[in-house]
Design a protein around this motif. Structure first.
Motif, PDB file in Angstrom:
ATOM      1  N   CYS A 173      -4.562 -42.940   2.015  1.00 15.34           N
ATOM      2  CA  CYS A 173      -5.940 -43.527   1.918  1.00 15.34           C
ATOM      3  C   CYS A 173      -6.169 -44.908   1.457  1.00 15.34           C
ATOM      4  O   CYS A 173      -5.544 -45.431   0.314  1.00 15.34           O
ATOM      5  CB  CYS A 173      -6.823 -42.449   1.135  1.00 15.34           C
ATOM      6  SG  CYS A 173      -8.403 -43.068   0.846  1.00 15.34           S
ATOM      7  N   GLY A 174      -6.798 -45.607   2.176  1.00 17.17           N
ATOM      8  CA  GLY A 174      -6.862 -47.188   1.745  1.00 17.17           C
ATOM      9  C   GLY A 174      -5.936 -47.900   2.336  1.00 17.17           C
ATOM     10  O   GLY A 174      -4.932 -47.629   2.719  1.00 17.17           O
ATOM     11  N   GLY A 175      -6.153 -49.328   1.737  1.00 15.40           N
ATOM     12  CA  GLY A 175      -4.866 -50.396   2.158  1.00 15.40           C
ATOM     13  C   GLY A 175      -5.238 -50.949   3.459  1.00 15.40           C
ATOM     14  O   GLY A 175      -6.040 -50.555   4.349  1.00 15.40           O
ATOM     15  N   GLU A 176      -4.513 -51.882   3.766  1.00 18.44           N
ATOM     16  CA  GLU A 176      -4.614 -52.756   5.160  1.00 18.44           C
ATOM     17  C   GLU A 176      -4.233 -51.654   6.050  1.00 18.44           C
ATOM     18  O   GLU A 176      -3.348 -50.671   6.000  1.00 18.44           O
ATOM     19  CB  GLU A 176      -3.941 -53.795   5.246  1.00 18.44           C
ATOM     20  CG  GLU A 176      -4.190 -55.167   4.448  1.00 18.44           C
ATOM     21  CD  GLU A 176      -3.229 -56.068   4.304  1.00 18.44           C
ATOM     22  OE1 GLU A 176      -2.649 -56.541   3.308  1.00 18.44           O
ATOM     23  OE2 GLU A 176      -2.203 -56.232   5.490  1.00 18.44           O
ATOM     24  N   ALA A 177      -4.948 -51.754   7.500  1.00 18.35           N
ATOM     25  CA  ALA A 177      -4.744 -50.775   8.501  1.00 18.35           C
ATOM     26  C   ALA A 177      -3.030 -50.806   8.758  1.00 18.35           C
ATOM     27  O   ALA A 177      -2.426 -49.863   9.159  1.00 18.35           O
ATOM     28  CB  ALA A 177      -5.312 -51.321   9.731  1.00 18.35           C
ATOM     29  N   ARG A 178      -2.532 -52.072   8.794  1.00 17.83           N
ATOM     30  CA  ARG A 178      -1.204 -52.293   9.335  1.00 17.83           C
ATOM     31  C   ARG A 178      -0.194 -51.507   8.045  1.00 17.83           C
ATOM     32  O   ARG A 178       0.678 -50.529   8.485  1.00 17.83           O
ATOM     33  CB  ARG A 178      -0.529 -53.572   9.251  1.00 17.83           C
ATOM     34  CG  ARG A 178       0.898 -53.718   9.642  1.00 17.83           C
ATOM     35  CD  ARG A 178       0.954 -55.254  10.029  1.00 17.83           C
ATOM     36  NE  ARG A 178       2.379 -55.610   9.832  1.00 17.83           N
ATOM     37  CZ  ARG A 178       3.324 -55.072  10.497  1.00 17.83           C
ATOM     38  NH1 ARG A 178       3.167 -54.382  11.573  1.00 17.83           N
ATOM     39  NH2 ARG A 178       4.688 -55.518  10.369  1.00 17.83           N
ATOM     40  N   VAL A 179      -0.679 -51.740   6.894  1.00 19.24           N
ATOM     41  CA  VAL A 179       0.129 -51.058   5.724  1.00 19.24           C
ATOM     42  C   VAL A 179       0.038 -49.594   5.799  1.00 19.24           C
ATOM     43  O   VAL A 179       0.886 -48.796   5.595  1.00 19.24           O
ATOM     44  CB  VAL A 179      -0.519 -51.683   4.241  1.00 19.24           C
ATOM     45  CG1 VAL A 179       0.258 -50.870   3.155  1.00 19.24           C
ATOM     46  CG2 VAL A 179      -0.077 -53.093   4.219  1.00 19.24           C
ATOM     47  N   ARG A 180      -1.262 -49.218   6.007  1.00 20.61           N
ATOM     48  CA  ARG A 180      -1.586 -47.813   6.081  1.00 20.61           C
ATOM     49  C   ARG A 180      -0.721 -47.045   7.233  1.00 20.61           C
ATOM     50  O   ARG A 180      -0.182 -45.943   7.155  1.00 20.61           O
ATOM     51  CB  ARG A 180      -3.179 -47.485   6.458  1.00 20.61           C
ATOM     52  CG  ARG A 180      -3.697 -46.300   6.033  1.00 20.61           C
ATOM     53  CD  ARG A 180      -5.148 -46.437   5.818  1.00 20.61           C
ATOM     54  NE  ARG A 180      -6.033 -46.881   7.060  1.00 20.61           N
ATOM     55  CZ  ARG A 180      -6.786 -47.727   7.268  1.00 20.61           C
ATOM     56  NH1 ARG A 180      -6.930 -48.393   6.202  1.00 20.61           N
ATOM     57  NH2 ARG A 180      -7.313 -47.892   8.383  1.00 20.61           N
TER      58      ARG A 180
END
Lengths: 141, 899
Positions: free
Chosen positions: B657-664
């Motif tokens: 859940c959460g974080g930048e899309a790429r990190v996610r």
């Protein structure tokens, strides 16, 4: 080994049960049965008879089924012959023990003589398919 | 010798004066005189000097006699004035006497002068004497400490001293000579100076006072409303007046009052003391009695009794316990309990206070069977019950030990007997069944119809004996605790389908249908075969009691944390009088049923025992003539957040859940690489929606979300009863080169707002301790303010020692810990560095309970993120850390389920 289960060595000290199994396996199953009354008798005859499957009672006076099993397995031509125990001592942990020894399966007494030939046939085929004496199957009838 | 006489002569005539002086000398006086004839001279002379006599001429041009008299009177000089006149009319004479002339001598009759002077001098002397006497009296009454007053026969004040006025200061200006006593009293009553008794009439009081005043004799003590106490004594004077002596006895009265109350206090405490002494005596007697009784029980008990402290050191053992362990009477005292009992048990009892153990102690002690060790090393089976007694700060434990060697032996013999008999019976039964089976199958050739019927009967009864034997063996195994279970997580629906299929043949024999209404969902920890046995037992009953053509229905429905499996038949129902005995061994509603229905009467009893071993409960509803429903509840395996009815498989899903899309995305890949399924949500709202539909194994929450909404979300998950154990892992990660993640993660046990809810803190700390695999690891409290230190220490005392740290150096010094309780924000970049230090200690870092004010989570999130960034691990280490955190919580959850 042959394509089909034909020859069975059966060790049973109880003559009544021996007679019933003999009738069931010979008449219903069409097998060739080598019925032995004790472990030593089986050790004496089995190497000559060269069965496709060994069916062993466990509780026998003198040499019991497990001892008989070890001796039979040591005989020439019987290293990989599937072994099935047929016994009243078939509680979960006992079944596990026989399997750990290398038994293909365990049939609990009292068993159903009518289904016994088919049951043995199934066990034998599975054991052969696996190429090893050990196998997994539900115990009993 | 002539008498010296100082005379002031007021006369305008020098000659007349000489004549007068000559006459005085002739009369035997030696006058020392001065003549004046003006007002001023008169005033000066009178003011400056003392005169024995004033002789005044009647008519003078500058100063008339009446004028002179008035001046003398106005100056209040007690000096006699004799007028010497030519002639005076009678009226004038009287007027002059009225204004102070003592005598009037005609110039023609100077012979009268001498006797007049003598008389006046004597009178003046007398007056002076009286004056002096009065002054002395006044001095006397003014010098005494009491107030004194004299009232005349008319009860009017004659004189009183200063003290009297002081004591009656309320009377003020009223208290002047001539005032009536009655007026004084009335005034005082009106002003409320006196304390009247309850309901006392003021007028009556006044009358009483007046009467007392004129009939004195008694001494009165009067309470003034200003708190003063006055003591008044009165005497009658011979002329009917009253002398009053009034003293202020407030001091005395207060002393008396104090004394009285002290005496009263003394009496009371004396009484109390006597009572206490009596009580203590009685207590001592009963104490010594109960002590003797306890001692007698302790010494005489057949069971072994041992007391030991929280340090696990034996304090006393009774003779029975000593015998049990082959010890001398006092040999055990001072030994560690572990020398007699298994170490783990002692540790759990006195150190960890294992909750379950504690519960049994609290519940009055459920016995446990354990193996003790005799002095010679041989084992002794013991039934062990322990209870805890508070002893000041400390605890005292009392253990009761029953030597169950004999019972064990008997149990074993019984088991063996049952086992042998059963097996021995199996051999002939095998033959009978086999023979009948073969006959029935007509292997031996065709049989006549009648013979076939007989053989069917024999065969059916043989089957029944076999079932009975199997059931007896099962009961024996259950009772001796030798029934083996292989628990594993299994899907309810799957178990049910298999179990029902296994019974279909049996149902067919009775012409009864089987229908599964709902298969249920979720996982249970179960032994597959034993589960089958439960269902088979319930189904065989239902089938047997169903009329042919009816259908038995099976239903499984998940509730809160458990699943209920029901088996419903359309049979006759169970008579009410049988409800209580239904789960007892060999019980059937009608003993004739046993034969008719072919049951052993053990099926329900076995089912009940197996269900209980699965942590479940069995029950039933029944209505005569309408059928019976047997049901059992099994706890659902907790796999994630809110338990949902629709899941059939174990959740191995991790929610990212959460974080930048790429990190996610990268995180999701990383989690999948660890062997979990991963679902990504952009924010807490999405995560919430997902969790409402499906449970997850863990939640990875980007630390940046831990501002307001994220904290509320995490707190909510923690507080939800259904999902107390779902791990929440806060992550701070960034995408590195080559598409790998660098970062840090930490297990967020809970987030508490101030004022801190201490019981909830305790729950979190317990969970952390359990998931860490044991208690006793230090609990590091970072940045806690002083007020929280001691309550937190107390709250977690038995989970592990609390260590306090504020700075990076403190944290480094504290070393490894099992849990960190952090009060954030810790202030500035120093706080961030301190947190980073905490995470840098070990690869996985301790689980965290965060305390914060409700209003600052944004700052807190920033600080946490900063700390995680500072302590970020490289790609491989981060993946390892995630794996460790996810595995740890998974294992812990399974352990709990197995326990």
């Amino acid at each position: 080994m042959t394509d089909k289960l034909k020859r069975i060595t059966y060790v049973e000290d109880e003559p009544d049960i021996g007679a019933i199994v003999q009738l069931a396996l010979e008449e219903l199953g069409g097998f060739t049965l080598n019925l032995c009354r004790s472990g030593p008798e089986a050790v004496e005859k089995a190497a000559i008879f060269q069965p496709d499957l060994l069916l062993l009672d466990v509780m026998m006076p003198g040499m019991d089924g497990v001892q008989t099993f070890h001796l039979l397995r040591a005989l020439p031509g019987l290293h990989e012959t599937p072994v099935v125990f047929i016994t009243a001592k078939a509680q979960t942990h006992e079944v596990a023990h026989y399997r750990s020894l290398g038994a293909a399966d365990v049939i609990a007494k009292p068993f159903n003589p009518i289904t016994l030939p088919d049951h043995l046939r199934a066990i034998w085929e599975r054991a052969r398919a696996e190429g090893a004496p050990a196998g997994e199957s539900a115990a009993g009838d | 010798m002539s008498e010296p006489l100082r005379i002031l002569i007021i006369d305008d005539s020098e000659d007349d004066t000489v004549l007068l002086v000559r006459h005085l000398r002739a009369s035997g006086y030696a006058p020392d005189y001065r003549r004046i004839d003006t007002q001023d001279e008169l005033r000066t002379a009178l003011s400056a000097e003392r005169w024995d006599l004033v002789i005044c001429d009647y008519s003078m041009p500058q100063l008339s006699a009446p004028k002179a008299l008035r001046i003398i009177q106005s100056l209040d000089r007690d000096v006699p004035v004799i007028l010497v006149s030519g002639f005076v009319g009678e009226d004038e004479l009287i007027r002059l006497i009225k204004i102070g002339a003592q005598d009037i001598i005609l110039k023609s009759n100077l012979a009268r002068l001498k006797p007049a002077i003598e008389r006046e001098l004597a009178e003046a002397q007398l007056r002076r004497d009286k004056q002096r006497a009065k002054a002395q009296l006044t001095t006397a009454i003014e010098s005494i400490a009491e107030g004194i007053a004299l009232y005349d026969a008319d009860d009017r004040l004659v004189v009183c001293n200063r003290k009297y006025r002081e004591l009656h200061d309320g009377s003020g200006t009223l208290l002047v000579p001539g005032v009536a006593y009655e007026d004084l009293v009335r005034d005082a009553v009106r002003r409320g100076s006196f304390v009247l008794e309850e309901g006392e009439d003021a007028e009556r009081f006044i009358q009483q006072r007046l009467e007392d005043h004129v009939n004195p004799g008694t001494t009165r003590e009067i309470r003034r409303s200003d708190g003063r106490w006055l003591k008044a004594q009165e005497w009658l004077t011979p002329d009917g007046g009253t002398v009053c002596v009034v003293g202020d006895i407030t001091g005395r009265r207060e002393r008396e009052e104090r004394l009285r109350s002290q005496a009263e206090e003394l009496r009371r405490s004396n009484d109390q003391l006597s009572q206490e002494v009596a009580l203590r005596k009685a207590t001592e007697i009963s104490l010594s009695e109960s002590e003797s009784l306890a001692r007698a029980i302790f010494d005489g008990a057949a069971d072994g009794l041992v007391t030991f402290g929280a340090d696990g050191v034996i304090e006393s053992v009774n003779p029975a316990a000593a015998r049990m362990f082959g010890l001398g009477p006092d040999e055990a005292v001072g030994l560690p309990l572990t020398s007699l009992l298994p170490e783990g048990l002692v540790r759990r009892t006195v150190h960890a206070r294992e909750p379950a153990w504690q519960a049994t102690a609290d519940a009055g002690g459920t016995p446990r069977e354990i193996l003790g060790r005799r002095r010679d090393g041989s084992p002794v089976p013991i039934e062990w019950t322990v209870s805890e007694v508070a002893r000041g700060e400390d605890s005292l434990f009392a253990g009761i030990m029953r030597d169950i060697t004999e019972r064990k032996k008997l149990d074993r013999m019984k088991s063996e007997f049952v086992s042998v008999v059963s097996h021995e019976l199996r051999t002939p039964l095998t033959s009978i069944r086999g023979a009948l089976g073969l006959l029935q199958a007509q292997v031996t050739g065709d049989l006549p119809e009648q013979a076939r019927g007989m053989i069917e009967i024999a065969h059916a009864n043989c089957e029944r004996i076999i079932r009975l034997l199997n059931d007896i063996l099962d009961i024996e195994k259950i009772e001796s605790g030798r029934m083996h279970f292989e628990f594993q997580p299994l899907a309810v629906a799957d178990l049910l389908r298999h179990s029902v299929e296994a019974c279909r043949g049996y149902a067919d024999q009775f012409g009864v249908g089987l229908r599964i209404e709902r298969e249920g969902s979720g996982l249970v920890m179960a032994d597959r075969d034993r589960f089958g046995q439960i269902v088979a037992n319930l189904l065989s009953n239902a089938i047997k009691y169903s009329p042919p053509g009816e259908t038995v229905t099976i239903d499984a429905r998940a509730g809160a944390g458990s699943v209920r499996v029901s088996v419903r038949d359309r049979g006759p129902g169970i008579p009410a009088e049988f409800h209580e005995r239904i789960f007892e061994k060999f019980s059937q509603a009608d003993s004739s049923d046993t034969r008719q229905k072919g049951g052993s009467g053990l099926g329900l009893s076995i089912a009940e025992a197996i269900i209980e071993r699965h942590g479940g409960k069995i029950g039933f509803h029944t209505a005569p003539g309408r059928g019976t429903t047997f049901f059992f509840d099994l706890p659902l395996k907790r796999v994630g957040a809110r338990t949902h009815m629709g899941i059939g498989a174990p959740s191995s899903t991790v929610l990212v859940c959460g974080g930048e899309a790429r990190v996610r995305d990268l995180m999701q890949q990383s989690v999948v690489g660890l062997g979990f399924d991963a679902v990504a949500c952009a924010d807490t709202g999405e995560a919430e929606a997902f969790l409402a539909e499906r449970p997850v194994a863990a939640l990875l929450l980007d630390v940046a979300l831990l501002d307001g909404a994220g904290v509320a979300f995490a707190r909510g998950l923690r507080a939800a009863a259904a999902a107390p154990a779902m791990p929440i892992i806060a992550t701070g990660a960034a995408a590195g080169r080559g598409g790998r993640l660098r970062g840090r993660a930490l297990t967020l046990v809970d987030w508490l707002f101030k004022p801190v809810d201490l019981p909830r803190l305790r729950i979190g700390a317990e969970r952390a301790a359990d998931e860490a695999g044991g208690r006793g690891a230090p609990i590091l409290c970072i940045g806690l303010d002083d007020a929280l230190r001691s309550p937190v220490t107390r709250m977690v005392r038995d989970l592990g020692p609390a260590r306090f740290a504020a700075t990076r150096a403190d944290i480094r010094a504290a070393g490894a810990c099992g849990l960190a309780i952090v009060d954030v924000p810790l202030g500035g970049r120093g706080g961030e560095a301190a947190l980073a230090e905490l995470f840098a200690n070990a690869e996985a870092g301790p689980p965290l309970i965060i305390l914060s004010e409700k209003v600052v989570p944004a700052r807190v999130a920033k600080q946490l993120a900063g700390a995680l960034r500072r302590a970020a691990l490289d790609e491989e280490a981060f993946a390892r850390q995630l794996g460790a955190l996810l595995d740890a919580v998974h294992v812990a959850a399974d352990m709990r389920l197995m326990a």
